[in-house]
Design an enzyme around this catalytic site. Sequence first.
Site: not given
Length: 399
Positions: A101, A189
Amino acid sequence: MRLYEFEGKELFNRLKIPIPNGRLAESPAEVGKIANEWNKPLVLKAQVLTGGRGKAGGVKVVNNPDDAQAVATELFALKIKGFPVERLLVEPRLSIQKEMYVGITIDRVNYKVVVIASSKGGVDIEDVAAKTPEKIFRKSYDIDEEFYDFDAIELAKQIGLPSQYVKEASRIVMALFSLFKKYDAKMVEINPLVLTAEDTLIAADSRISLDDDALFRHPDLAEMGIEKRHEEGEMTPREQQAKEWGIPYLDLDGNIGMFPGGAGFGIMGNDFIHYYGGTPANFMDSGGGPSPERLARMLVLLDENPNVKAIFGARFGGISRCDDFAKGVIMFLKEHGLTKPMVTRMTGNVWQEGVRLFEEAKKENPELFAHFEFHGIETPIEEIAKRAVELASEQEGGK
Ligand code: GDP
Ligand code: MN
């Protein structure tokens, strides 16, 4: 305002963040055609303005391209968190070795840009933060501060990437940081950032939210078809309906319908429900002295929401009167009927008259009140909140 995954990936591509070579399709037949042409395993991804598509069944790996059209048909029939699926992003399937991530957002408390990374990608970062906070790396920057390659290298190391990938990962994170600033983003993101079986790094997903007030600074986005997205674009169908009716309303994740009088009572009710272990399904403000019609509509929003298991009503008659409130609720009970258990309390302006009207209507027609409990000032608000949580969990248990 939120971007679609395919739009986000287009921006990634411009900043040289590697992405799968995908194509957008608007019908199952189109997907079938692409599958035919490519003749290899695919992933089909619903393009909707909400996250958590994977969990909701909106991301499907198709190993046999012959199945693509049938799987696409199922996906196009889906509604994800209320959003219909109108487009699919078709991509070659990735063979995933590791999911990570990387995200950048704004820390509104400290007025900083914060870079967040984790070795645990592909799942909700909030879950990772809650369960394994040690697996999260974060570092804050001033908005005019540079993000240097040594920052990126530190970050790449922190997420446990073997050293041979650190250089490429740091390049990606730096590009993401540039993108964040260049397009006035509120959030960018990559989740997951994938290390493939072929030892390459690639952004398998994109989630970008831009500051729409700064859109005028980016004519290149308009050229891509990214224009000021009416907030409706991000609203759930219920929120849209509420907006049409002029009712300030927001869907939340829980199962207790919140039917407050006034925003302040709504916020307090929210706190009480949480205190007693429940979770609200919505936030709503009646928006000034509501007419009976308006109250009935507010209740329709809650009663017809399948997530709502019980309704919590807290009325404080200030400018508005409790007898008017009772009339509106009674009108709803008569014309629509209540299918969810509801508990409500009135205080303030002529609350006694409100209670009297309820009692009278109940005597006339007890069935209407089968799921409806009402109280006056004698019952503390805490009791009402507790009762609503109880009713909701009874419903959940009885499923
Ligand atoms: P989100 O659930 O809306 O965040 O959608 P994502 O694009 O992140 O996809 C959810 C999950 O599907 C990812 O975390 C992966 O585990 C999986 N996934 C997505 N694309 C691929 C792919 O090309 N191949 C494989 N094997 N899995 C994928
Ligand atoms: Mn994702």
